[in-house]
Enzyme design. Structure first.
Site, PDB file in Angstrom:
ATOM      1  CB  SER A 603       8.167   6.165  13.500  1.00  0.00           C
ATOM      2  OG  SER A 603       9.035   5.809  14.466  1.00  0.00           O
ATOM      3  CE1 TYR A 616       8.143   1.247  11.283  1.00  0.00           C
ATOM      4  CE2 TYR A 616       9.786   2.293  12.681  1.00  0.00           C
ATOM      5  CZ  TYR A 616       8.570   2.158  12.402  1.00  0.00           C
ATOM      6  OH  TYR A 616       7.517   2.942  13.128  1.00  0.00           O
TER       7      TYR A 616
END
Length: 726
Positions: A603, A616
């Site tokens: 990501s 995250y």
């Protein structure tokens, strides 16, 4: 009568003594299937034209493997049609075209040729030494500019003086055709109704033989071709179809009666392992074999442990019968000169010893195959092809086949099952005979066959490759799978969501076929589940070349509201999960010795911090650093590890459903409908990022286009200055 020629290479078998039927120590023969029943529907056929009836008959015949194998057999009809130029009635041969399958053929799969021109070809025939040149004249006989190429079997249908002809390869008939006394058996079973012709390679000369037989035996309804198959004929489509069934049923009934109570294949000398153990052994053998046989191109595997296969591989006569090879040309072309029998002993469980000895076994097979080529080659023979075996027989376990793609590997296995059925029947009532070595070579290295191979399209970029995609039921996972499938790969979709997996499977299999897509439920945080999933994938395809580690979750919360449970959940799935699936991939890829590509879908947040997402972002950063470490470890084995960093892929993404979407919308003080627009406007390029964009990057890293890239990061985020790699 054919004499079998023993191969002098040890791997191909030596001189063996086969047990006679009825000796002690065997298991009873498997009961034959019920009789073939006519599926002909008069109501449906009533309004059909003759070509349509031919198609109908062909599809019915091809729907049952007891009648013919995939791609095997031919059907034809001679039809009166108006000539497109003169308008006058012309007799036209409709016959299955080159490379077709009667079970799935459509109207455009038939070649159409003028019968008067086919008859005129006899004036061009210069004798059996020149029969191959007759194929070059077939296009000159084409009716109505039909682009479908006529097959080598066209003369076999053209010169039979009946309107309808079926040429099938039923196991029960080939068992007769491959018996030492096949002529006598044919007479005994069918009387004068069905004749017999000695072995002759398919071609123009055999077409003339069939015509001569028909003219000399006008009452005959068909003929058994030694070591080949069955021809039947009639002047009505339905009558021809039902005659074919009748003859096959007579053969089935004969074998049922003659083999009842007799020992099959000399009896069993070992017992099958349990199903789970069989798959465990196959999962260990297949990647090792795959690595050894994929030198010219990546090979895909297939595993078969059916009762038919197990009866054969457990038998006393396994090695001598396997060494004789197959008889029917269709069987032979798919399964090669003979199989390799793996030295596994299910009673001893000597798997480690077998794995250590496999390189020598495989090399011995190659040497034997090269010697066979040298013994049989002609001055104009094509060059030696891949010398590796196609079929691998494992006592107590089953049969493994390898080929350039999954469908071919599966079908090759099906053909060898046909061969087993033939050997069972022939060796029980008589003595089984394979094709003589020179005849087998002349078919395998036939110049016409070589020309067909040279016309095949160039393989796609991922042909023969196998990919495992975690998070495979999500938007990015499914898009990546589709991209790989479009380039010829096989794909195993791994996901924790069984319902979503099934939905994705149906969509992809509907477009690319079920041969190339498999699914496995897998929790990436469960070590045992990961190992089991890899084992399942290996048994399905033989190994793994590409891992796309894409399973994910997303969470959003200020750090003081981030519970330890939430933190651990992110780390477990996004860090530990990526470690477990990568470790399993490394182990497998090292066994194969073929290199590999691992793609992490990380990501933008792994490089650029984001508010209210510490768990995250940290886990994603862990992924990226893990990939760098693995790139260092995998380089010497040709295992490349790279990272794709998406950003804001909302469409089709499972992690953007529910709380994560709400939380990110809240963080950026917008609603969920406006979040995608917000991300688009935030990007430097002002563009939305879609699952297909990530899939393209994942394809780049899996393909040879990135063969010299490892340890790299490719951002697919429409431009974000904060996430520029530094």
């Amino acid at each position: 009568m054919i004499d079998t020629v023993p191969f002098d290479a040890a791997v191909f078998g030596q001189t063996f003594t086969l047990r006679k039927s009825g000796e002690e120590g065997g298991s009873p023969m498997l009961i034959a299937n019920p009789r073939l029943a006519s599926l002909w529907d008069d109501g449906r056929a009533e309004a059909m034209s003759e070509p349509e009836k031919l198609l109908y008959r062909s599809n019915l015949l091809g729907s049952d493997k007891r009648i013919t194998n995939y791609g095997g057999g031919n059907t034809s009809a001679k039809v009166m049609q108006p000539d497109p130029l003169t308008g006058e009635e012309a007799e036209v041969l409709w016959v299955k075209g080159s490379g077709g399958d009667v079970g799935s053929i459509k109207m455009d799969g038939f070649a159409t040729l003028y019968m008067d021109k086919l008859r005129a070809l006899k004036g061009k025939y210069r004798g059996v030494e020149f029969e191959d040149e007759m194929v070059g004249f077939l296009p000159h006989c084409t009716f109505n500019l039909n682009p479908r190429a006529a097959s080598i079997d066209t003369p076999l249908h053209a010169y039979v003086p009946k309107k309808h002809v079926d040429h099938m390869h039923p196991d029960a008939i080939i068992a007769i055709a491959a018996s030492k006394n096949s002529k006598e058996l044919t007479q005994r079973i069918f009387g004068d109704e069905i004749g017999w012709l000695p072995w002759k390679k398919p071609g123009y000369e055999l077409g003339l033989w069939l015509e001569k037989f028909c003219l000399e035996n006008p009452e005959a309804k068909g003929v058994v071709l030694e070591s080949h198959g069955l021809f039947t004929w009639a002047d009505d489509a339905k009558e021809c179809y039902e005659l074919t069934l009748e003859i096959i049923n007579k053969a089935i009934a004969f074998f049922e009666e003659e083999t009842a109570g007799k020992t099959i294949f000399g009896g069993a000398v070992c017992e099958s392992l349990g199903k789970d153990e069989r798959r465990k052994v196959a999962a260990a053998l297949m990647p090792a074999i795959r690595g050894m046989v994929s030198g010219l191109q990546p090979m895909v595997g297939n595993f078969n442990d059916s009762e038919t296969v197990l009866e054969f591989v457990n038998s006393a006569d396994l090695r001598p019968l396997a060494a004789l090879g197959t008889s029917c040309p269709d069987h032979f072309l798919r399964t090669k000169i003979c199989p390799l029998v793996v030295d596994f002993d299910p009673a001893k469980g000597n798997l480690d010893e077998v794995l250590a000895g496999l390189p020598a076994q495989v090399e011995a097979y190659r040497d034997g195959y090269a010697a066979y080529y040298d013994r049989c080659k002609h001055e104009d023979s094509p060059a030696l092809r891949d010398p590796n075996a196609v079929v691998y027989l494992v006592p107590g376990v089953g049969m493994i086949t390898f080929a350039k793609d999954k469908a071919t590997a599966r079908i090759s296995g099906e053909f060898y099952v046909n061969a087993i059925n033939v050997m069972r029947g022939a060796s029980t009532v008589s003595e089984y005979c394979g094709l003589p070595e020179q005849e087998a070579f002349d078919i395998e290295y036939w110049l016409l066959e070589e020309a067909k191979l040279q016309r095949m399209p160039k393989p796609k970029s991922l042909a023969g490759k196998v990919a495992l995609v975690t998070g495979g039921a999500g938007g990015i996972g499914a898009a990546t799978a589709q991209r790989y499938l479009s380039e010829g790969a096989c794909v195993v979709l791994a996901d924790i969501n069984a319902d979503a997996l099934e939905t994705t499977l149906e969509a992809l299999a509907g477009k690319y076929s079920r041969d190339v897509v498999r699914t496995v439920e897998m929790n990436v945080t469960d070590e045992a589940a990961v190992d089991a999933a890899y084992a399942d994938a290996v048994v399905e395809y033989g190994g793994i070349d590409i891992l796309v580690s894409n399973a994910g979750i997303a969470s959003s919360a200020p750090v003081e509201e981030t519970s330890l449970e939430l933190w651990n959940k992110n780390m477990s799935i996004l860090s530990t999960g990526y470690f477990l699936v990568s470790r399993a991939a490394f182990k497998l890829m090292r066994v194969q010795g073929m290199g590999g590509s691992i793609v992490f879908v990380a990501s933008k947040n792994g490089l650029a911090a984001s508010p209210n997402a510490s768990a995250y972002c940290t886990a994603k950063a862990s992924e990226i650093h893990l990939a760098r470490c693995l790139a260092l470890e995998g380089a010497e084995a040709g295992i490349r590890v790279n990272v794709v960093n998406p950003d804001a892929v909302l469409r089709g993404s499972k992690i953007w459903e529910g709380e994560w979407l709400e939380q990110r919308a809240s963080t950026y003080k917008t609603d969920k409908e406006g979040l995608e627009e917000m991300y688009r406007n935030r990007s430097m390029l002002k563009r939305n990022v879609l699952p297909e964009d990530i899939a393209e990057a994942a394809y780049f890293f899996a393909s040879e286009k990135s063969a010299k890239s490892t340890g790299n990061i490719l951002n697919v985020d429409a431009g974000n200055q904060q996430s520029f790699p530094r």
